[in-house]
Design a protein around this motif. Sequence first.
Motif, PDB file in Angstrom:
ATOM      1  N   VAL A  77       0.962  -0.697  -0.033  1.00 48.96           N
ATOM      2  CA  VAL A  77       0.128  -0.130  -0.290  1.00 48.96           C
ATOM      3  C   VAL A  77       0.922   0.701  -0.399  1.00 48.96           C
ATOM      4  O   VAL A  77       1.773   1.132   0.387  1.00 48.96           O
ATOM      5  CB  VAL A  77      -0.932  -0.126   1.298  1.00 48.96           C
ATOM      6  N   ARG A  78       1.143   1.861  -0.798  1.00 50.02           N
ATOM      7  CA  ARG A  78       1.460   3.460  -1.269  1.00 50.02           C
ATOM      8  C   ARG A  78       1.015   4.587  -1.219  1.00 50.02           C
ATOM      9  O   ARG A  78       0.255   4.598  -1.668  1.00 50.02           O
ATOM     10  CB  ARG A  78       2.732   3.290  -2.641  1.00 50.02           C
ATOM     11  N   VAL A  79       1.570   5.349  -0.074  1.00 52.15           N
ATOM     12  CA  VAL A  79       1.169   6.852  -0.195  1.00 52.15           C
ATOM     13  C   VAL A  79       2.331   7.141  -0.445  1.00 52.15           C
ATOM     14  O   VAL A  79       3.371   7.293  -0.527  1.00 52.15           O
ATOM     15  CB  VAL A  79       1.166   7.537   1.265  1.00 52.15           C
ATOM     16  N   GLU A  80       1.793   8.144  -2.130  1.00 50.96           N
ATOM     17  CA  GLU A  80       2.836   9.198  -2.865  1.00 50.96           C
ATOM     18  C   GLU A  80       3.429  10.459  -2.649  1.00 50.96           C
ATOM     19  O   GLU A  80       4.035  11.065  -2.998  1.00 50.96           O
ATOM     20  CB  GLU A  80       2.379   9.126  -4.005  1.00 50.96           C
ATOM     21  N   ASN A  81       2.530  11.001  -1.161  1.00 51.74           N
ATOM     22  CA  ASN A  81       2.659  12.201  -1.085  1.00 51.74           C
ATOM     23  C   ASN A  81       2.684  12.207   0.643  1.00 51.74           C
ATOM     24  O   ASN A  81       3.320  11.171   0.913  1.00 51.74           O
ATOM     25  CB  ASN A  81       1.891  13.748  -1.844  1.00 51.74           C
ATOM     26  N   ASP A  82       2.926  13.460   0.906  1.00 48.25           N
ATOM     27  CA  ASP A  82       3.041  13.504   2.152  1.00 48.25           C
ATOM     28  C   ASP A  82       1.464  12.188   2.955  1.00 48.25           C
ATOM     29  O   ASP A  82       0.576  12.176   2.822  1.00 48.25           O
ATOM     30  CB  ASP A  82       2.463  14.823   2.924  1.00 48.25           C
ATOM     31  N   LEU A  83       2.291  11.568   4.442  1.00 47.44           N
ATOM     32  CA  LEU A  83       0.799  10.953   5.463  1.00 47.44           C
ATOM     33  C   LEU A  83       1.027  11.755   6.439  1.00 47.44           C
ATOM     34  O   LEU A  83       1.799  12.133   7.098  1.00 47.44           O
ATOM     35  CB  LEU A  83       1.093   9.631   5.759  1.00 47.44           C
ATOM     36  N   ARG A  84      -0.425  11.954   6.887  1.00 47.34           N
ATOM     37  CA  ARG A  84      -0.824  13.264   7.777  1.00 47.34           C
ATOM     38  C   ARG A  84      -1.359  12.051   8.765  1.00 47.34           C
ATOM     39  O   ARG A  84      -2.945  11.580   8.753  1.00 47.34           O
ATOM     40  CB  ARG A  84      -0.863  14.128   8.340  1.00 47.34           C
TER      41      ARG A  84
END
Length: 186
Positions: A77-84
């Motif tokens: 599972v990928r998050v391509e920018n910021d994870l908040r």
Amino acid sequence: NGSSVAAASGGSVAADDINTGDAAVALETTSGNVTIDSRAGNVTVDGHTGVTVIASNSGDATIDSGADVILSASVAVRVENDLRLDSDSSVFSMGLGNDVTLTHDGTTGVTIAANPITLDSAGDITLDADGGDIIFKDNGVTIGSITNSSSALHISASAGGGDGDLFFITGEGGGAVIDSSANIVL
């Protein structure tokens, strides 16, 4: 068919009357929300080659649940920018048994918990403490510190908060000791 006519005229179609098609399908509205609600079980979106959720430029894509939201993939599972994590009590956990956690309580920064922790860098490792102290502890008890005192580097050893000896050991077992009385032993 009868289902298409009812839907086109503003009526509703029972979900179990919708059949497999061979073209793209769009659920669109010019105002308001599009809601998919299963009052009796799970909602599953099966895209076979992928599922894309797109938010317009004027809003967020939101997944809201009264229970856990589980993202599962056979690879990643990928998050391509910021994870908040928007909470002052956020915990980011990794591993089936929460083997590694990053915890933020809103007052003390971040706590990294794991056993063991390895810092491995192909480049430099920089410790930047604006308070001027890097503190070493063993089970919560301070055993030493590196301090910036008026641009002078102080390396201090302490045993349980008191004075401790400072050892400099070479790879061959030799070295030097600076004991708590400031004696240097080679």
